[in-house]
Design a protein around this motif. Sequence first.
Motif, PDB file in Angstrom:
ATOM      1  N   VAL A 118       3.834  -7.032  -7.562  1.00  0.00           N
ATOM      2  CA  VAL A 118       4.625  -8.209  -7.162  1.00  0.00           C
ATOM      3  C   VAL A 118       4.440  -8.487  -5.671  1.00  0.00           C
ATOM      4  O   VAL A 118       4.311  -9.643  -5.251  1.00  0.00           O
ATOM      5  N   SER A 119       4.394  -7.431  -4.870  1.00  0.00           N
ATOM      6  CA  SER A 119       4.191  -7.610  -3.426  1.00  0.00           C
ATOM      7  C   SER A 119       2.820  -8.201  -3.121  1.00  0.00           C
ATOM      8  O   SER A 119       2.695  -9.095  -2.291  1.00  0.00           O
ATOM      9  N   PHE A 120       1.780  -7.692  -3.789  1.00  0.00           N
ATOM     10  CA  PHE A 120       0.435  -8.221  -3.576  1.00  0.00           C
ATOM     11  C   PHE A 120       0.345  -9.682  -4.022  1.00  0.00           C
ATOM     12  O   PHE A 120      -0.266 -10.515  -3.348  1.00  0.00           O
ATOM     13  N   ALA A 150       1.881   9.399  -5.762  1.00  0.00           N
ATOM     14  CA  ALA A 150       2.580  10.663  -5.512  1.00  0.00           C
ATOM     15  C   ALA A 150       3.556  10.979  -6.639  1.00  0.00           C
ATOM     16  O   ALA A 150       3.678  12.136  -7.063  1.00  0.00           O
ATOM     17  N   SER A 151       4.232   9.967  -7.153  1.00  0.00           N
ATOM     18  CA  SER A 151       5.158  10.168  -8.254  1.00  0.00           C
ATOM     19  C   SER A 151       4.419  10.586  -9.523  1.00  0.00           C
ATOM     20  O   SER A 151       4.878  11.467 -10.265  1.00  0.00           O
ATOM     21  N   ILE A 177       7.652   1.689 -12.098  1.00  0.00           N
ATOM     22  CA  ILE A 177       8.472   0.789 -11.286  1.00  0.00           C
ATOM     23  C   ILE A 177       7.794   0.521  -9.948  1.00  0.00           C
ATOM     24  O   ILE A 177       7.718  -0.634  -9.496  1.00  0.00           O
ATOM     25  N   LEU A 178       7.276   1.563  -9.307  1.00  0.00           N
ATOM     26  CA  LEU A 178       6.610   1.390  -8.010  1.00  0.00           C
ATOM     27  C   LEU A 178       5.323   0.580  -8.146  1.00  0.00           C
ATOM     28  O   LEU A 178       5.009  -0.239  -7.280  1.00  0.00           O
ATOM     29  N   ILE A 179       4.571   0.796  -9.221  1.00  0.00           N
ATOM     30  CA  ILE A 179       3.356   0.003  -9.443  1.00  0.00           C
ATOM     31  C   ILE A 179       3.717  -1.467  -9.638  1.00  0.00           C
ATOM     32  O   ILE A 179       3.050  -2.359  -9.089  1.00  0.00           O
ATOM     33  N   LEU A 185       0.826  -1.205   0.000  1.00  0.00           N
ATOM     34  CA  LEU A 185       0.000   0.000   0.000  1.00  0.00           C
ATOM     35  C   LEU A 185       0.863   1.260   0.000  1.00  0.00           C
ATOM     36  O   LEU A 185       0.522   2.248  -0.665  1.00  0.00           O
ATOM     37  N   VAL A 186       1.975   1.206   0.700  1.00  0.00           N
ATOM     38  CA  VAL A 186       2.912   2.336   0.689  1.00  0.00           C
ATOM     39  C   VAL A 186       3.506   2.497  -0.706  1.00  0.00           C
ATOM     40  O   VAL A 186       3.640   3.616  -1.214  1.00  0.00           O
TER      41      VAL A 186
END
Length: 68
Positions: free
Chosen positions: A55-57, A18-19, A48-50, A10-11
């Motif tokens: 991948v984390s989810f 924000a980016s 990249i953050l998405i 989520l972060v």
Amino acid sequence: MTKSYILAPLVLLGLAVASYVAEAVLYGGRLDENNVVQESFFLPLTFILIALAIVSFVGLGARQMLKK
């Protein structure tokens, strides 16, 4: 599952938003004198953050499925 495992993706999504907002506000698809779109590091950083959040989810889902 602890909240810290859910909090990390989520972060990452929050940072991606924000980016993206920073890219839109600061650059907004401006063209230079040669009609080339001016982009910053924020747009690639968004993707990249998405990707990291997805991948984390997926990792969290796989971990939950393997525990059952």
